[in-house]
Write an enzyme that holds these catalytic residues in place. Structure first.
Site, PDB file in Angstrom:
ATOM      1  N   LYS A  20       0.876  -1.646  -0.056  1.00 49.62           N
ATOM      2  CA  LYS A  20      -0.041  -0.127  -0.008  1.00 49.62           C
ATOM      3  C   LYS A  20       0.414   0.649   0.258  1.00 49.62           C
ATOM      4  O   LYS A  20       2.016   1.728   0.593  1.00 49.62           O
ATOM      5  CB  LYS A  20      -1.051   0.243   1.575  1.00 49.62           C
ATOM      6  CG  LYS A  20      -0.391   0.368   2.509  1.00 49.62           C
ATOM      7  CD  LYS A  20      -1.519   0.154   3.691  1.00 49.62           C
ATOM      8  CE  LYS A  20      -0.498  -0.519   4.850  1.00 49.62           C
ATOM      9  NZ  LYS A  20      -1.342  -0.424   6.438  1.00 49.62           N
ATOM     10  N   LEU A  34      -4.175   2.681  -1.188  1.00 52.54           N
ATOM     11  CA  LEU A  34      -4.164   4.239  -0.457  1.00 52.54           C
ATOM     12  C   LEU A  34      -4.313   3.921   0.446  1.00 52.54           C
ATOM     13  O   LEU A  34      -5.477   3.593   1.017  1.00 52.54           O
ATOM     14  CB  LEU A  34      -4.790   5.120  -1.615  1.00 52.54           C
ATOM     15  CG  LEU A  34      -4.221   5.048  -3.347  1.00 52.54           C
ATOM     16  CD1 LEU A  34      -4.684   5.941  -3.660  1.00 52.54           C
ATOM     17  CD2 LEU A  34      -3.314   5.084  -2.852  1.00 52.54           C
ATOM     18  N   GLU A  35      -3.828   4.302   2.167  1.00 54.09           N
ATOM     19  CA  GLU A  35      -3.906   4.591   2.929  1.00 54.09           C
ATOM     20  C   GLU A  35      -3.901   6.268   3.779  1.00 54.09           C
ATOM     21  O   GLU A  35      -2.924   6.244   3.227  1.00 54.09           O
ATOM     22  CB  GLU A  35      -2.938   3.633   3.884  1.00 54.09           C
ATOM     23  CG  GLU A  35      -3.642   3.583   5.348  1.00 54.09           C
ATOM     24  CD  GLU A  35      -2.838   2.866   6.616  1.00 54.09           C
ATOM     25  OE1 GLU A  35      -2.468   3.592   7.932  1.00 54.09           O
ATOM     26  OE2 GLU A  35      -1.736   2.079   5.958  1.00 54.09           O
ATOM     27  N   LEU A  36      -5.331   6.429   3.895  1.00 50.88           N
ATOM     28  CA  LEU A  36      -5.369   7.769   4.365  1.00 50.88           C
ATOM     29  C   LEU A  36      -5.208   7.537   5.879  1.00 50.88           C
ATOM     30  O   LEU A  36      -6.421   7.194   6.265  1.00 50.88           O
ATOM     31  CB  LEU A  36      -7.028   7.583   3.751  1.00 50.88           C
ATOM     32  CG  LEU A  36      -7.121   7.808   1.975  1.00 50.88           C
ATOM     33  CD1 LEU A  36      -8.523   7.984   1.970  1.00 50.88           C
ATOM     34  CD2 LEU A  36      -6.306   8.219   1.509  1.00 50.88           C
TER      35      LEU A  36
END
Length: 126
Positions: A72, A120-122
């Site tokens: 990620k 995608l890590e937010l």
């Protein structure tokens, strides 16, 4: 010189489309473009930051499968929920709405997929 990460590179299916997504949805800025013998690249970053995201489109016929990338890309945002909305508007998919996670000091964490399927890590600090 101390150790640090300089960039993460992602092979994408459409270089211009990917660059539009990351600039519109995440607010990244284009730093520069490269034309290499086997690929074209667009390098993006956030204002005032040194780490970069390198979007790569192979021009020599090399295939890529984003599902083969089991990792990620982690981004920090002041407002993860607002970023999630921008991702939706830019054609991405939210796979986990940004919500507080007690195990991480109530940091707000969400997940999305970009237009090529990368995770995608937010992250928003609690």
């Amino acid at each position: 010189m101390s150790d640090y990460i300089g960039a993460v590179g992602l092979a994408v299916s459409d270089l211009e489309r990917a660059a539009r997504f990351y600039t519109q949805a995440l607010g990244m800025k284009e730093l520069y473009r490269l034309k290499l013998p086997n690929m074209d690249e667009i390098i993006l970053s956030f204002e005032g930051r040194s780490a970069a995201l390198v979007l790569m489109q192979y021009t020599d016929g090399t295939a890529h499968d984003p599902r083969a990338f089991a990792g990620k890309v982690v981004f920090y945002f002041a407002d993860a929920a607002a970023t999630a909305q921008k991702i939706r508007e830019a054609g991405g998919v939210i796979t986990r709405e940004p919500t507080p996670v007690p195990a991480f000091d109530n940091a707000i964490i969400g997940f999305a997929r970009d237009l090529d399927g990368y995770t995608l890590e937010l992250l928003q600090r609690g």
